[in-house]
Write a protein that holds these residues in place. Structure first.
Motif, PDB file in Angstrom:
ATOM      1  N   SER A 225     -14.492 -23.819   1.865  1.00  0.00           N
ATOM      2  CA  SER A 225     -15.077 -22.824   2.210  1.00  0.00           C
ATOM      3  C   SER A 225     -16.529 -23.039   2.702  1.00  0.00           C
ATOM      4  O   SER A 225     -16.929 -22.253   3.901  1.00  0.00           O
ATOM      5  N   LEU A 226     -17.102 -23.810   2.058  1.00  0.00           N
ATOM      6  CA  LEU A 226     -18.495 -24.285   2.653  1.00  0.00           C
ATOM      7  C   LEU A 226     -18.350 -24.852   4.138  1.00  0.00           C
ATOM      8  O   LEU A 226     -19.235 -24.701   4.988  1.00  0.00           O
TER       9      LEU A 226
ATOM     10  N   ALA B 232     -17.584 -22.384   6.671  1.00  0.00           N
ATOM     11  CA  ALA B 232     -18.738 -21.588   6.961  1.00  0.00           C
ATOM     12  C   ALA B 232     -19.548 -22.281   7.690  1.00  0.00           C
ATOM     13  O   ALA B 232     -20.087 -21.752   8.880  1.00  0.00           O
ATOM     14  N   GLU B 233     -19.973 -23.528   7.427  1.00  0.00           N
ATOM     15  CA  GLU B 233     -20.955 -24.375   8.476  1.00  0.00           C
ATOM     16  C   GLU B 233     -20.307 -24.358   9.977  1.00  0.00           C
ATOM     17  O   GLU B 233     -21.261 -24.150  10.860  1.00  0.00           O
TER      18      GLU B 233
ATOM     19  N   ALA C   5     -20.239 -21.000  11.679  1.00  0.00           N
ATOM     20  CA  ALA C   5     -21.706 -20.477  12.056  1.00  0.00           C
ATOM     21  C   ALA C   5     -22.212 -21.278  13.196  1.00  0.00           C
ATOM     22  O   ALA C   5     -22.998 -20.756  14.163  1.00  0.00           O
TER      23      ALA C   5
END
Length: 115
Positions: A17-18, A21-22, A25
């Protein structure tokens, strides 16, 4: 991730998930072209529990730095750490341009055993 055997509260799911997201983004901030979105693809290689995350955007002219060449952000800045996280949490990462209209930034992460 849950349907593949890594529940929401597992380390593998949180790491994935991280990373998603990165990369997403970065695609929104650096890969945006008016009227065009980005695409996300997750591929699980079940034999060795490796997840490949790919984010494709519409700015092939804006490539990220090469893996291994990232420098730490100034402590006073609010951004500039995303790819450092990607580099530290993934087994490897990079960027490819498959056509003149897009680029794909990808990473692979080894997932822990299923719970």
């Amino acid at each position: 991730m849950t349907s593949w055997g890594w529940p929401y509260d597992s380390d593998g799911n949180r790491t994935a998930s991280l990373l998603v997201a990165e990369l997403a983004a970065n695609a929104v901030r650096h890969g945006r072209a008016r009227g065009r979105d980005f695409a996300l693809r997750l591929t699980l290689y079940a034999a060795d529990a490796t997840l490949r995350i790919e984010v494709t955007d519409a700015r092939p002219d804006r490539s990220p730095p090469l893996p291994g060449t990232l420098t730490p952000a100034d402590p006073d800045t609010e951004s500039g750490r995303g790819l450092l996280l990607v580099e530290s949490l993934s087994t490897h990462w990079g960027a490819t341009a498959g056509d003149p209209y897009t680029k794909t930034v990808w990473c692979e992460v080894a997932l822990a055993c299923r719970t």
